[in-house]
Motif scaffolding. Structure first.
Motif, PDB file in Angstrom:
ATOM      1  N   LEU A  19      95.970  34.499  67.018  1.00  0.00           N
ATOM      2  CA  LEU A  19      97.115  35.161  67.637  1.00  0.00           C
ATOM      3  C   LEU A  19      98.192  35.459  66.603  1.00  0.00           C
ATOM      4  O   LEU A  19      98.790  36.540  66.602  1.00  0.00           O
ATOM      5  N   ARG A  20      98.462  34.498  65.724  1.00  0.00           N
ATOM      6  CA  ARG A  20      99.439  34.738  64.660  1.00  0.00           C
ATOM      7  C   ARG A  20      98.980  35.893  63.775  1.00  0.00           C
ATOM      8  O   ARG A  20      99.787  36.723  63.335  1.00  0.00           O
ATOM      9  N   TRP A  21      97.668  35.928  63.484  1.00  0.00           N
ATOM     10  CA  TRP A  21      97.146  36.999  62.636  1.00  0.00           C
ATOM     11  C   TRP A  21      97.327  38.355  63.293  1.00  0.00           C
ATOM     12  O   TRP A  21      97.743  39.322  62.649  1.00  0.00           O
ATOM     13  N   TYR A  22      97.038  38.452  64.583  1.00  0.00           N
ATOM     14  CA  TYR A  22      97.191  39.723  65.279  1.00  0.00           C
ATOM     15  C   TYR A  22      98.638  40.212  65.198  1.00  0.00           C
ATOM     16  O   TYR A  22      98.890  41.403  64.968  1.00  0.00           O
ATOM     17  N   VAL A  23      99.588  39.325  65.394  1.00  0.00           N
ATOM     18  CA  VAL A  23     100.994  39.714  65.311  1.00  0.00           C
ATOM     19  C   VAL A  23     101.319  40.210  63.907  1.00  0.00           C
ATOM     20  O   VAL A  23     101.996  41.231  63.727  1.00  0.00           O
ATOM     21  N   ARG A  24     100.823  39.508  62.887  1.00  0.00           N
ATOM     22  CA  ARG A  24     101.083  39.916  61.512  1.00  0.00           C
ATOM     23  C   ARG A  24     100.464  41.273  61.202  1.00  0.00           C
ATOM     24  O   ARG A  24     101.057  42.094  60.481  1.00  0.00           O
ATOM     25  N   LEU A  25      99.272  41.526  61.736  1.00  0.00           N
ATOM     26  CA  LEU A  25      98.662  42.838  61.553  1.00  0.00           C
ATOM     27  C   LEU A  25      99.530  43.933  62.166  1.00  0.00           C
ATOM     28  O   LEU A  25      99.731  45.001  61.573  1.00  0.00           O
ATOM     29  N   VAL A  26     100.033  43.675  63.360  1.00  0.00           N
ATOM     30  CA  VAL A  26     100.887  44.652  64.028  1.00  0.00           C
ATOM     31  C   VAL A  26     102.123  44.939  63.185  1.00  0.00           C
ATOM     32  O   VAL A  26     102.491  46.107  62.951  1.00  0.00           O
ATOM     33  N   LEU A  27     102.785  43.896  62.704  1.00  0.00           N
ATOM     34  CA  LEU A  27     104.011  44.085  61.926  1.00  0.00           C
ATOM     35  C   LEU A  27     103.723  44.776  60.600  1.00  0.00           C
ATOM     36  O   LEU A  27     104.506  45.616  60.144  1.00  0.00           O
ATOM     37  N   ARG A  28     102.603  44.445  59.965  1.00  0.00           N
ATOM     38  CA  ARG A  28     102.274  45.022  58.659  1.00  0.00           C
ATOM     39  C   ARG A  28     101.859  46.483  58.769  1.00  0.00           C
ATOM     40  O   ARG A  28     102.266  47.319  57.955  1.00  0.00           O
ATOM     41  N   TYR A  29     101.039  46.808  59.765  1.00  0.00           N
ATOM     42  CA  TYR A  29     100.417  48.133  59.802  1.00  0.00           C
ATOM     43  C   TYR A  29     101.005  49.080  60.858  1.00  0.00           C
ATOM     44  O   TYR A  29     100.703  50.280  60.825  1.00  0.00           O
ATOM     45  N   ALA A  30     101.802  48.549  61.764  1.00  0.00           N
ATOM     46  CA  ALA A  30     102.405  49.414  62.779  1.00  0.00           C
ATOM     47  C   ALA A  30     103.929  49.339  62.788  1.00  0.00           C
ATOM     48  O   ALA A  30     104.587  50.271  63.222  1.00  0.00           O
ATOM     49  N   GLY A  31     104.480  48.227  62.330  1.00  0.00           N
ATOM     50  CA  GLY A  31     105.933  48.115  62.263  1.00  0.00           C
ATOM     51  C   GLY A  31     106.562  47.791  63.605  1.00  0.00           C
ATOM     52  O   GLY A  31     105.993  47.092  64.440  1.00  0.00           O
ATOM     53  N   ARG A  32     107.711  48.344  63.832  1.00  0.00           N
ATOM     54  CA  ARG A  32     108.501  48.000  65.015  1.00  0.00           C
ATOM     55  C   ARG A  32     107.913  48.614  66.280  1.00  0.00           C
ATOM     56  O   ARG A  32     107.156  49.580  66.218  1.00  0.00           O
ATOM     57  N   ALA A 161      88.138  60.602  70.520  1.00  0.00           N
ATOM     58  CA  ALA A 161      89.344  60.401  71.327  1.00  0.00           C
ATOM     59  C   ALA A 161      90.583  61.004  70.683  1.00  0.00           C
ATOM     60  O   ALA A 161      91.642  61.044  71.310  1.00  0.00           O
ATOM     61  N   GLY A 162      90.475  61.453  69.440  1.00  0.00           N
ATOM     62  CA  GLY A 162      91.600  62.111  68.795  1.00  0.00           C
ATOM     63  C   GLY A 162      92.508  61.192  68.008  1.00  0.00           C
ATOM     64  O   GLY A 162      93.662  61.548  67.745  1.00  0.00           O
ATOM     65  N   LEU A 163      92.007  60.018  67.598  1.00  0.00           N
ATOM     66  CA  LEU A 163      92.787  59.100  66.771  1.00  0.00           C
ATOM     67  C   LEU A 163      92.187  59.028  65.374  1.00  0.00           C
ATOM     68  O   LEU A 163      90.960  58.955  65.225  1.00  0.00           O
ATOM     69  N   SER A 164      93.032  59.046  64.373  1.00  0.00           N
ATOM     70  CA  SER A 164      92.555  58.972  62.994  1.00  0.00           C
ATOM     71  C   SER A 164      92.586  57.523  62.510  1.00  0.00           C
ATOM     72  O   SER A 164      93.453  56.745  62.907  1.00  0.00           O
ATOM     73  N   VAL A 165      91.649  57.165  61.649  1.00  0.00           N
ATOM     74  CA  VAL A 165      91.547  55.804  61.126  1.00  0.00           C
ATOM     75  C   VAL A 165      92.376  55.704  59.844  1.00  0.00           C
ATOM     76  O   VAL A 165      92.101  56.382  58.857  1.00  0.00           O
ATOM     77  N   GLN A 166      93.394  54.841  59.871  1.00  0.00           N
ATOM     78  CA  GLN A 166      94.238  54.613  58.709  1.00  0.00           C
ATOM     79  C   GLN A 166      93.751  53.438  57.863  1.00  0.00           C
ATOM     80  O   GLN A 166      93.975  53.395  56.658  1.00  0.00           O
ATOM     81  N   ARG A 167      93.110  52.500  58.520  1.00  0.00           N
ATOM     82  CA  ARG A 167      92.565  51.338  57.829  1.00  0.00           C
ATOM     83  C   ARG A 167      91.468  50.748  58.706  1.00  0.00           C
ATOM     84  O   ARG A 167      91.556  50.807  59.932  1.00  0.00           O
ATOM     85  N   GLU A 168      90.451  50.161  58.075  1.00  0.00           N
ATOM     86  CA  GLU A 168      89.361  49.564  58.825  1.00  0.00           C
ATOM     87  C   GLU A 168      88.853  48.341  58.081  1.00  0.00           C
ATOM     88  O   GLU A 168      88.934  48.264  56.849  1.00  0.00           O
ATOM     89  N   GLY A 169      88.354  47.363  58.832  1.00  0.00           N
ATOM     90  CA  GLY A 169      87.860  46.147  58.207  1.00  0.00           C
ATOM     91  C   GLY A 169      87.181  45.254  59.216  1.00  0.00           C
ATOM     92  O   GLY A 169      86.634  45.722  60.222  1.00  0.00           O
ATOM     93  N   SER A 170      87.242  43.958  58.961  1.00  0.00           N
ATOM     94  CA  SER A 170      86.526  42.975  59.776  1.00  0.00           C
ATOM     95  C   SER A 170      87.370  41.714  59.916  1.00  0.00           C
ATOM     96  O   SER A 170      88.210  41.408  59.059  1.00  0.00           O
ATOM     97  N   ASP A 171      87.107  40.970  60.987  1.00  0.00           N
ATOM     98  CA  ASP A 171      87.774  39.677  61.157  1.00  0.00           C
ATOM     99  C   ASP A 171      87.107  38.581  60.340  1.00  0.00           C
ATOM    100  O   ASP A 171      87.621  37.466  60.251  1.00  0.00           O
ATOM    101  N   GLY A 172      85.949  38.870  59.726  1.00  0.00           N
ATOM    102  CA  GLY A 172      85.225  37.847  58.987  1.00  0.00           C
ATOM    103  C   GLY A 172      84.498  36.902  59.931  1.00  0.00           C
ATOM    104  O   GLY A 172      84.469  37.093  61.143  1.00  0.00           O
ATOM    105  N   LEU A 173      83.897  35.879  59.365  1.00  0.00           N
ATOM    106  CA  LEU A 173      83.206  34.861  60.174  1.00  0.00           C
ATOM    107  C   LEU A 173      84.263  33.887  60.685  1.00  0.00           C
ATOM    108  O   LEU A 173      84.487  32.823  60.104  1.00  0.00           O
ATOM    109  N   SER A 174      84.905  34.270  61.762  1.00  0.00           N
ATOM    110  CA  SER A 174      86.114  33.586  62.206  1.00  0.00           C
ATOM    111  C   SER A 174      85.886  32.548  63.289  1.00  0.00           C
ATOM    112  O   SER A 174      86.808  31.818  63.642  1.00  0.00           O
TER     113      SER A 174
END
Length: 219
Positions: A19-32, A161-174
């Motif tokens: 959950l902390r990681w998801y929030v950090r991803l949002v702040l890093r890659y989407a901002g406010r 769907a009309g969305l462009s990919v700005q970044r892509e990756g994986s959650d790893g073996l989490s």
């Protein structure tokens, strides 16, 4: 909209780090914000609300009540009732791939595009049927939500769907377990833990159980 899903009890201690990681991803890659979370149960929504206006989506009155109880003060809507272009970020963790109907997922993603402002972003995590996690667990770790859709399949769906990919990756073996090694001792989980700790997305597609995308609505 998806039919309401029956969810299993959640181990909150185990779930705290993602959950902390998801929030950090949002702040890093989407901002406010404002943020719109889809497919959640209120726990992530509550954390997003600490960083900006945040609303949730629910398919039924019962689900909406549970989300409001978990995230007090956060509005909860039906997705079809959300006005066009009203959010800067859509957050969708495990919101897709719950059925084997690609048209339903495509319809949902088109709705996300509709409610985003031009230039707005979506942070999306989806099961990767061709990833290393599925290979090690034989899909057992992904549960009933997983459909036979690979990272490349998701790329095609998002493009349609009309969305462009700005970044892509994986959650790893989490998650795990991956064989006989106890989950907490398994060194294969270390890259995922480091990625979570830094709040970034650097693991390559296919390296984990799920694919992660940063999508954008074109201007």
């Amino acid at each position: 909209m998806h039919a309401e899903q029956v969810t299993e009890p959640v181990d909150r201690e185990r779930d705290r780090s993602p959950l902390r990681w998801y929030v950090r991803l949002v702040l890093r890659y989407a901002g406010r914000g404002p943020y719109l979370e889809v497919g959640g149960d209120g726990r992530l929504l509550r954390r997003l609300a600490e960083h900006g206006p945040a609303s949730g989506v629910a398919p039924s009155a019962g689900t909406a009540a549970r989300i409001r109880a978990e995230a007090p003060g956060c509005p909860v809507h039906r997705l079809v009732d959300v006005p066009d272009g009203s959010f800067r970020c859509v957050v969708a963790i495990d919101a897709l791939g719950r059925t084997d109907d690609p048209e339903q997922d495509l319809s949902d993603v088109r709705e996300w595009r509709r409610v985003l402002v031009p230039g707005g972003r979506a942070i999306v995590l989806v099961p990767d049927a061709a990833g290393r996690g599925a290979e090690l667990t034989g899909d057992a770790g992904a549960g009933a939500r997983a459909v036979r859709r690979s990272h490349a399949d998701w790329l095609r769906l998002f493009a349609e769907a009309g969305l462009s990919v700005q970044r892509e990756g994986s959650d790893g073996l989490s998650r795990g377990p991956y064989g006989r090694i106890p989950t907490w001792l398994d060194p294969r989980r270390l890259p995922a833990r480091v990625q979570q700790a830094f709040g970034s997305l650097y693991l390559s597609p296919g390296e984990g159980e799920n694919s992660v995308f940063v999508l954008e609505r074109p201007n």
